[in-house]
Scaffold this active site. Sequence first.
Site, mmCIF file in Angstrom:
data_model
loop_
_atom_site.group_PDB
_atom_site.id
_atom_site.type_symbol
_atom_site.label_atom_id
_atom_site.label_comp_id
_atom_site.label_asym_id
_atom_site.label_seq_id
_atom_site.Cartn_x
_atom_site.Cartn_y
_atom_site.Cartn_z
ATOM 1 C CB ILE A 28 80.603 -6.217 13.119
ATOM 2 C CG1 ILE A 28 81.728 -6.575 13.496
ATOM 3 C CG2 ILE A 28 81.074 -4.153 13.725
ATOM 4 C CD1 ILE A 28 82.511 -6.485 12.380
ATOM 5 C CB VAL A 60 70.593 -0.925 3.467
ATOM 6 C CG1 VAL A 60 70.644 -0.306 5.234
ATOM 7 C CG2 VAL A 60 71.564 -1.765 3.026
ATOM 8 C CE1 TYR A 97 82.781 -7.718 2.463
ATOM 9 C CE2 TYR A 97 85.423 -7.633 3.282
ATOM 10 C CZ TYR A 97 83.835 -7.604 3.677
ATOM 11 O OH TYR A 97 83.857 -6.885 4.868
ATOM 12 C CB ILE A 112 85.269 -8.836 13.966
ATOM 13 C CG1 ILE A 112 86.269 -7.829 13.345
ATOM 14 C CG2 ILE A 112 84.934 -9.080 15.077
ATOM 15 C CD1 ILE A 112 87.047 -7.507 13.947
#
Length: 249
Positions: free
Chosen positions: A19, A60, A148, A181
Amino acid sequence: MHLDLEEKVILVTGGTKGIGRAIVSSFLAEGATVHFCSRTAADPDPSHPADRAISATVDVSQPSQVASWVTSCASQSGRIDAVVANVSALAISTDDAAWQGAFATDLMGTRALVDAALPYLEVSKGSVVTIASVSGRVLDFTALPSPYGPMKAALIHYTAQLARTGAPKGIRANTVSPGNIYVEDGVWGNVEREQPDFFKKQWAENPLGRMGRAEEVADAVVFLASKRAGFVTGANMLVDGGLSQGIQF
Ligand SMILES: NC(=O)c1ccc[n+]([C@@H]2O[C@H](COP(=O)([O-])OP(=O)(O)OC[C@H]3O[C@@H](n4cnc5c(N)ncnc54)[C@H](OP(=O)(O)O)[C@@H]3O)[C@@H](O)[C@H]2O)c1
């Protein structure tokens, strides 16, 4: 619709696959300059305009790396108009390490990005887009329980807080929550190869008869980041093809 993104500078975390890669491509197609990061150094993508697609190696989950990256993007490009917090630890497991990793990556990674970018977004009257998931609002196959869904739910809440606190400064914040997705070299491509029966079952749960494309998520992100969504803030936009049941008020 003209999104007026030429001359704009966008930061996307996790922009080399799935994505995130589609989000980078969509912003580039609109004429923006895009800084994107990943933990693994990215090979230059021949489809990217080299002068407007700038990659960096950043984890990150390490706030100091995120802060240095944001500062260096701003000094290189002179401004920041939007940041997209796309990375997740994708932690669908029950152990301590999964919970700690998900917290450090999904939540604290997003917070580090936003905190470092806010001074620049205040100048540009810019925006934040966070990527959550339908798993943040429905109990699905990830609810083992695993971190999650809880991390995605917390991201939606955090983004709503940003919308409220940023509004007086002209900063908008929205979430995009994708459903399933399909990317061939991504999460669902792997499931298709490794768990074909589960993949078929999950594919069949999508009311539109298919999983989504990364570009369909990217288009929502690009719109929300643009000034054409200038009166949209605090929203959680589902891009799930009708997968999640329940009314979103
Ligand atoms: N795929 C789906 O069906 C789906 C559904 C709902 C929500 N989402 C959400 O959409 C987002 C993207 O998912 P995806 O499926 O596109 O993931 P993906 O295909 O695994 O791509 C993840 C990207 O993030 C980078 N990355 C991972 N960990 C990182 C870290 N700690 N620091 C910096 N970069 C990191 C990866 O590069 P490196 O590995 O080189 O770091 C890669 O560029 C996630 O927030 C996910 O929860 C996905």
